[in-house]
Design an enzyme around this catalytic site. Structure first.
Site, mmCIF file in Angstrom:
data_model
loop_
_atom_site.group_PDB
_atom_site.id
_atom_site.type_symbol
_atom_site.label_atom_id
_atom_site.label_comp_id
_atom_site.label_asym_id
_atom_site.label_seq_id
_atom_site.Cartn_x
_atom_site.Cartn_y
_atom_site.Cartn_z
ATOM 1 N N ASP A 1 0.824 -1.211 0.000
ATOM 2 C CA ASP A 1 0.000 0.000 0.000
ATOM 3 C C ASP A 1 0.860 1.264 0.000
ATOM 4 O OD1 ASP A 1 -2.315 1.423 -0.034
ATOM 5 O OD2 ASP A 1 -2.921 0.961 2.019
ATOM 6 N N ASN B 1 -10.610 -3.578 -5.852
ATOM 7 C CA ASN B 1 -9.897 -2.555 -6.632
ATOM 8 C C ASN B 1 -10.583 -2.182 -7.942
ATOM 9 O OD1 ASN B 1 -6.551 -3.568 -5.579
ATOM 10 N ND2 ASN B 1 -7.868 -1.950 -4.793
HETATM 11 C C1 FPP Z 1 -1.950 0.212 -3.224
HETATM 12 O O1 FPP Z 1 -1.522 1.539 -3.353
HETATM 13 C C2 FPP Z 1 -1.433 -0.603 -4.318
HETATM 14 C C3 FPP Z 1 -2.197 -1.244 -5.228
HETATM 15 C C4 FPP Z 1 -3.675 -1.214 -5.246
HETATM 16 C C5 FPP Z 1 -1.612 -2.023 -6.311
HETATM 17 C C6 FPP Z 1 -0.257 -2.643 -6.068
HETATM 18 C C7 FPP Z 1 0.323 -2.922 -7.388
HETATM 19 C C8 FPP Z 1 1.646 -2.848 -7.711
HETATM 20 C C9 FPP Z 1 2.700 -2.603 -6.713
HETATM 21 C C10 FPP Z 1 2.089 -2.986 -9.122
HETATM 22 C C11 FPP Z 1 1.743 -4.232 -9.848
HETATM 23 C C12 FPP Z 1 2.131 -5.495 -9.179
HETATM 24 C C13 FPP Z 1 2.916 -6.453 -9.731
HETATM 25 C C14 FPP Z 1 3.126 -7.759 -9.028
HETATM 26 C C15 FPP Z 1 3.606 -6.232 -10.995
HETATM 27 P P1 FPP Z 1 -2.630 2.682 -3.322
HETATM 28 O O2 FPP Z 1 -2.914 3.076 -4.724
HETATM 29 O O3 FPP Z 1 -3.817 2.250 -2.544
HETATM 30 O O4 FPP Z 1 -1.854 3.829 -2.570
HETATM 31 P P2 FPP Z 1 -2.493 4.981 -1.694
HETATM 32 O O5 FPP Z 1 -3.121 4.306 -0.502
HETATM 33 O O6 FPP Z 1 -1.313 5.807 -1.322
HETATM 34 O O7 FPP Z 1 -3.473 5.690 -2.554
#
Ligand code: FPP
Length: 248
Positions: free
Chosen positions: A24, A72
């Site tokens: 996250d 998501n």
């Molecule tokens: C949460 O950050 C992250 C995600 C919903 C996606 C995670 C995906 C990756 C790291 C990239 C793809 C994965 C692979 C295995 C290639 P957020 O967007 O919720 O962050 P925030 O809470 O700061 O808004």
């Protein structure tokens, strides 16, 4: 990390067999830099590589990443498609290196909602890495812990037509979970400052130690990983029993 006590403990015994990550904080990482959220996700995808390499260095045989939850899909379409493209890119780019580093890739979740190209790439990547044993990297995509429980019960029922519900014991259900090939996670690491499980591996995390850090996922360096492992070394896992120290 230079703490000799941690080094010794990690070398000696208490290395978790399975570490699961909730990655996250990508969006905030980008926002802090005045960049669009997609840059945060791209940076987060790059971070995956160093985490897997560090797990290999530390002798951790199972690493699981929550890449895309069932919830998501509620994000703006543009962000969903960025995440999908990153996943495709990751599979296209990394599979060769996974092969040379002994990484077995598994993808869990309801893949039926992904487009045909992505489904094919996933199946190919799993097939060409299936024989590796050094580390199993599981990517949870369109995954939810509640979904997993429901699909496991559904598959159990299909395999035991007409059996009474009382036959559906914990042990009987176990082989039908998405992660039946792996031990339950010993350690969950969640970056980004929130302290919740967010419908990740609900069944499998009954006794998992949970480490929450404010560090944002793109900043989760190998040193930060070691900090989590150092914290794990200090935990006293009792699995509902009494402490070793007390019972001795
Ligand atoms: C949460 O950050 C992250 C995600 C919903 C996606 C995670 C995906 C990756 C790291 C990239 C793809 C994965 C692979 C295995 C290639 P957020 O967007 O919720 O962050 P925030 O809470 O700061 O808004």
């Amino acid at each position: 990390m230079n703490d000799p006590h941690v080094h010794r403990s990690l070398q000696e015994a208490k290395v978790p067999r399975h570490v699961a990550f909730i990655m996250d904080g990508n969006g905030r990482w980008a926002k802090n830099r005045g960049l669009p959220r997609s840059f945060g996700h791209a940076s987060g995808a790059k971070r995956v590589r160093s985490v897997v390499e560090h797990a290999i260095d530390r002798g951790i045989p199972f690493v699981t990443l929550f890449a895309f939850s069932s919830e998501n899909w509620r994000r703006p379409m543009e962000e969903v498609s960025t995440l999908m493209s990153l996943f495709v890119l990751y599979l296209e780019k990394e599979v060769k290196d996974m092969n040379s580093n002994g990484v077995r890739l598994k993808v869990i979740g309801d893949l039926s909602r992904f487009d045909a190209r992505l489904q094919k790439l996933i199946a190919q990547a799993e097939a060409v890495t299936a024989h590796h044993t050094r580390v199993t990297l599981t990517v949870a995509a369109n995954f939810g812990g509640r979904w997993d429980l429901v699909q496991a019960m559904g598959r159990w029922q299909a395999a035991h037509e007409g059996a009474p519900a009382t036959d559906m014991t914990e042990a009987a259900l176990q082989p039908f979970f998405s992660m039946a090939y792996a031990p339950d996670p010993d350690l969950l690491v969640r970056t980004g400052g929130e302290s919740r499980v967010s419908n990740f591996l609900l069944w499998q995390m009954a006794y998992t130690e949970m480490y929450f850090t404010d560090v944002l996922w793109p900043d989760f360096t190998p040193d930060e990983f070691d900090r989590a492992l150092a914290w794990f070394v200090e935990t006293d896992r009792r699995f509902g029993g009494v402490s070793q120290k007390v019972s001795d």
